[in-house]
Every structure is written in C-alpha cells, then in structure tokens.
Design a protein around this motif. Structure first.
Motif, PDB file in Angstrom:
ATOM      1  N   UNK A 288       0.850  -1.184   0.000  1.00 28.81           N
ATOM      2  CA  UNK A 288       0.000   0.000   0.000  1.00 28.81           C
ATOM      3  C   UNK A 288       0.889   1.238   0.000  1.00 28.81           C
ATOM      4  N   UNK A 289       0.283   2.397   0.136  1.00 32.95           N
ATOM      5  CA  UNK A 289       1.021   3.656   0.048  1.00 32.95           C
ATOM      6  C   UNK A 289       2.023   3.833   1.185  1.00 32.95           C
ATOM      7  N   UNK A 290       1.878   3.073   2.266  1.00 29.66           N
ATOM      8  CA  UNK A 290       2.802   3.177   3.397  1.00 29.66           C
ATOM      9  C   UNK A 290       4.094   2.399   3.167  1.00 29.66           C
ATOM     10  N   UNK A 291       4.133   1.563   2.156  1.00 27.66           N
ATOM     11  CA  UNK A 291       5.324   0.765   1.883  1.00 27.66           C
ATOM     12  C   UNK A 291       6.481   1.672   1.474  1.00 27.66           C
ATOM     13  N   UNK A 292       7.640   1.438   2.059  1.00 28.82           N
ATOM     14  CA  UNK A 292       8.812   2.267   1.777  1.00 28.82           C
ATOM     15  C   UNK A 292       9.570   1.714   0.575  1.00 28.82           C
ATOM     16  N   UNK A 293       9.840   2.600  -0.389  1.00 35.42           N
ATOM     17  CA  UNK A 293      10.532   2.206  -1.609  1.00 35.42           C
ATOM     18  C   UNK A 293      11.843   2.967  -1.727  1.00 35.42           C
ATOM     19  N   UNK A 294      12.823   2.397  -2.404  1.00 40.23           N
ATOM     20  CA  UNK A 294      14.055   3.137  -2.690  1.00 40.23           C
ATOM     21  C   UNK A 294      13.743   4.372  -3.540  1.00 40.23           C
ATOM     22  N   UNK A 313       6.997  -9.321 -11.807  1.00 39.77           N
ATOM     23  CA  UNK A 313       6.681  -8.342 -10.765  1.00 39.77           C
ATOM     24  C   UNK A 313       7.726  -8.415  -9.654  1.00 39.77           C
ATOM     25  N   UNK A 314       7.959  -7.270  -9.035  1.00 39.99           N
ATOM     26  CA  UNK A 314       8.804  -7.168  -7.850  1.00 39.99           C
ATOM     27  C   UNK A 314       7.941  -6.603  -6.744  1.00 39.99           C
ATOM     28  N   UNK A 315       7.814  -7.341  -5.640  1.00 40.19           N
ATOM     29  CA  UNK A 315       6.851  -7.014  -4.605  1.00 40.19           C
ATOM     30  C   UNK A 315       7.519  -6.443  -3.363  1.00 40.19           C
ATOM     31  N   UNK A 316       6.986  -5.314  -2.891  1.00 36.98           N
ATOM     32  CA  UNK A 316       7.366  -4.763  -1.593  1.00 36.98           C
ATOM     33  C   UNK A 316       6.214  -5.076  -0.638  1.00 36.98           C
ATOM     34  N   UNK A 317       6.352  -6.116   0.195  1.00 34.87           N
ATOM     35  CA  UNK A 317       5.232  -6.609   1.005  1.00 34.87           C
ATOM     36  C   UNK A 317       5.156  -5.921   2.363  1.00 34.87           C
ATOM     37  N   UNK A 321       2.986 -10.509   5.530  1.00 31.02           N
ATOM     38  CA  UNK A 321       3.278 -11.314   4.337  1.00 31.02           C
ATOM     39  C   UNK A 321       4.671 -11.929   4.453  1.00 31.02           C
ATOM     40  N   UNK A 322       5.627 -11.149   4.937  1.00 30.35           N
ATOM     41  CA  UNK A 322       6.980 -11.680   5.123  1.00 30.35           C
ATOM     42  C   UNK A 322       6.987 -12.835   6.120  1.00 30.35           C
ATOM     43  N   UNK A 323       6.184 -12.723   7.167  1.00 32.20           N
ATOM     44  CA  UNK A 323       6.085 -13.827   8.134  1.00 32.20           C
ATOM     45  C   UNK A 323       5.534 -15.083   7.470  1.00 32.20           C
ATOM     46  N   UNK A 352       7.802 -13.758  -9.921  1.00 35.84           N
ATOM     47  CA  UNK A 352       7.390 -12.833  -8.868  1.00 35.84           C
ATOM     48  C   UNK A 352       8.501 -12.827  -7.828  1.00 35.84           C
ATOM     49  N   UNK A 353       9.098 -11.666  -7.606  1.00 31.34           N
ATOM     50  CA  UNK A 353      10.187 -11.534  -6.645  1.00 31.34           C
ATOM     51  C   UNK A 353       9.723 -10.696  -5.465  1.00 31.34           C
ATOM     52  N   UNK A 354      10.134 -11.095  -4.270  1.00 34.74           N
ATOM     53  CA  UNK A 354       9.699 -10.447  -3.028  1.00 34.74           C
ATOM     54  C   UNK A 354      10.923  -9.828  -2.359  1.00 34.74           C
ATOM     55  N   UNK A 355      10.830  -8.554  -2.025  1.00 34.92           N
ATOM     56  CA  UNK A 355      11.949  -7.841  -1.415  1.00 34.92           C
ATOM     57  C   UNK A 355      12.010  -8.160   0.081  1.00 34.92           C
ATOM     58  N   UNK A 356      13.199  -8.541   0.551  1.00 35.46           N
ATOM     59  CA  UNK A 356      13.378  -8.941   1.961  1.00 35.46           C
ATOM     60  C   UNK A 356      14.643  -8.302   2.524  1.00 35.46           C
TER      61      UNK A 356
END
Length: 377
Positions: A288-294, A313-317, A321-323, A352-356
């Motif tokens: 959502x809009x609260x997700x921090x992006x580079x 797709x590259x996902x900022x979860x 979701x990470x849990x 689909x890649x997930x940022x961790x």
C-alpha cells in the motif's frame, strides 16, 4: 417490461487468477447474440483494462457495448432517471462521493443528508440503497428501464460487489436481461460497500448469497468452464495455491517459452533490488502507500493491480506477508492481506520476486533466493 427469461440465462463464473474471466466477458460482450451490452466492474483500473481489450478487437460490434465503472452505472442508469420519485427532484447531482467506511452515520435515513454530500455528490455506499428505494417507489420501473436498455449485463470482478449492491444485482437477475458475472473470492481486495447489510457475504462470496436468497433458479453457477491459468507458470501458482489451501489447486495451462528461464517465486535482498530491476525489468508492486521504496522507484498498490498482467513483478510486502513467506509458526494472514498478496503474485507470467531484509530466512516451499551472480538468473 420484458418477460423473465428461462432459468439459466444468467451465469456466475468462478475461476482463479489468469483463467480468462475478463476475456470471456469481453468475448460475450462482442458477440452479436448479446444484443445491447453493459460491461461493468468496480475499479477504474479494471474498467480501462476491459476498454483496452475491446479496442484491440477491430471490426467488433463495439457500438453496442457500454463499459462503465460500477458506481457510474448505478448513478447514470439507476439513481439519476428516477430521483424525483423519492422527493429529491430538486437535487443537482454532481457525481459520486467515494467512501471507504460508512457515510453520514448520524443522518436520518431517507433524508438528503443521508444520501448526499454537501457538494451534491451521492455517497458511494448509498448509491445502491437509493436506487433500490427509487425502484420500490416506481413499482420496479427503474430496473425495468435498465432491462429495456440492455439485453446483456456483464459484471467483472464481482467478488468486490458487497452490501446493498448485492440486492441490486438480485433485482437485475429477476429483471429479464441476461446477467453474466465472473469473479474469484481469493481476489476480494475491495468492497463497493461497507454497510452492515449483507456484510457476512464479503467473506463468504456471491454464491452463498444467491443460495440464501433463492436466486439460483435465475443464475447458474459455473466452476468448470474456466479451468487453469493461462497467465502464470506453475511455480507462481504453487505458492499462490498455498495461500488458499481450502480452494481447489490451480494448474498452469500456459505454454512455456524462452522467458521461462527465470521463472517462479524469488526473494531479493534489499541491497540487490536495483540490480534485479536492471536485469529483469519487473513491474514494481507495493502492499500500500505506506510501503517504503528506494528513491526513484515507482510502484502500483497490490489491490490496484488487479485485472492486469505483467511479465514479471517485484513485490514490496508488509510484515505479515513476510512472516508467511518465512513459513514460521503463527504465519496466518488476514483475509484482505491474503487476497492482496494473491493478486500481486498472480499478476506475473514468469516471475514474482519479493523484497526482503539481508538476513531474511525462509522455509516456504517453492520460494528461493535470487543471487545476482548466478549465470542462469
């Protein structure tokens, strides 16, 4: 007024992401047998996806098809023509006031303040209720008028229709026009209405609503026509299936191609995000809009991506979701979060890649780390 058509002229198609629901509705809309058609869906984004798909079909009977967002349909063909029938003939409507929660909670029902904002817009969560009130006041003329304008009404992403809006669909089903709907409860990321009425069906879905209200005699439930996913590869679907173990598993029916060399679900460490983007050019999605992006990276919210298809797709979860991805104890996701993650994963054809975080550990089956220097990746 039209006579009621034979039982079964209306259909609810239930199918997974990528099964071809929107394409089926577009094909139906452009069929000469469908007559005059309304094709509607909740979000503006999906409305544009549908309109774009129709524009790709040269020579089709586009002039007979009207594509509208759900609220625009309710306003234009529902509320406006009969506003005077319930004492609001002097109101100058200026559009729809979008509401996330519940509007005017202290206003007296059936008053102007209950339905309209000060700017003359109808509260979005009151549109269906007002249309139903007008239909009652005119002894069914409102819905009969819609049925006289359109031979076929097509509703995409119907799992997002909720509250009194479901009751409006019920009247359409009884109206005599053919109502064709498509949806997937796993993708219930939005609600047209957060009213208390019919609130249980936001989680249960449309099929139980039809059952409980005796509407299956008007509407066939089809869970077999659209089988499998034409969009996603099996690696993505295996992870998506794990999100909803209570649903039948979805299999990929897409033919592999050379882009499948990098396919499936991956984890990308934050330090490698720019390298991954440079190499694979994914569409970036955020929870959502609260997700921090580079800095310099732009993204689409998970929920707003619904209806779209991307190669990668590259996902900022979010944290929950990470849990879940970790596969640790107590990793259950809430309904909306789980649906948003499902939508985000299944937008991709290939990967689909997930940022961790750098020290992230994962035991989730089907998920592996992307390593910048791997020659095959």
């Amino acid at each position: 007024m039209k006579e009621h058509r034979a039982m079964g002229s209306s259909v609810l198609y239930l199918a997974a992401a990528g099964a071809g629901k929107t394409r089926l509705l577009v094909n139906r809309a452009l069929s000469p047998d469908s007559g005059r058609v309304l094709l509607t869906t909740y979000t503006d984004e999906n409305t544009e996806v549908i309109s774009s798909e129709i524009r790709k079909r040269p020579g089709s009977q586009i002039r007979n098809v009207e594509v509208l967002p759900w609220f625009t349909f309710l306003l234009r063909h529902g509320v406006k023509p009969f506003l005077g029938s319930v004492g609001f003939g002097n109101v100058t409507l200026s559009g729809v006031q979008l509401v996330n929660g519940r509007s005017a909670p202290y206003a007296k029902k059936r008053t102007g303040r209950y339905y309209f904002a000060e700017n003359g817009r109808v509260y979005s969560d009151k549109l269906a209720s007002l249309a139903l009130l007008e239909d009652d006041a005119t002894n069914g003329l409102l819905v009969a008028r819609i049925a006289s304008i359109f031979d076929t009404i097509l509703i995409d992403e119907v799992q997002d229709i909720s509250g009194p809006d479901l009751d409006f669909i019920a009247r359409l089903l009884r109206s005599g026009c053919s109502v064709i709907m498509a949806g997937d409860q796993r993708q219930h990321t939005f609600s047209t209405n957060n009213a208390a009425r019919n609130s249980s069906f936001r989680s249960l879905g449309l099929e139980p609503y039809l059952e409980r209200n005796g509407l299956k005699r008007y509407c066939k439930i089809d869970k077999t026509t659209l089988n499998g996913s034409h969009r996603c590869n099996q690696g993505i679907l295996d992870v998506a299936n794990a999100l909803f173990p209570g649903f039948p598993e979805t299999t990929s029916i897409r033919n592999p191609d050379r882009n499948d060399a990098h396919s499936g679900v991956f984890l990308v460490r934050k330090s490698e995000v720019r390298s991954y983007i440079e190499k694979w050019s994914p569409t970036v999605l955020r929870y959502d809009a609260k997700s921090r992006l580079p800095d310099g990276i732009h993204a689409i919210n998970f929920g707003r991506s619904k209806g779209s298809t991307f190669d990668r797709v590259l996902l900022f979860p979010c944290g929950s979701i990470l849990n879940w991805v970790k596969g640790t104890k107590g990793d259950e996701l809430s309904g909306i979060t789980r649906a948003k993650f499902y939508v985000a994963l299944t937008r991709a054809r290939y990967s689909a890649a997930i940022v961790v975080d750098p020290k992230f550990e994962c035991s989730r089956k089907g998920v592996s780390f992307w390593r910048e220097m791997d020659p095959e990746d």
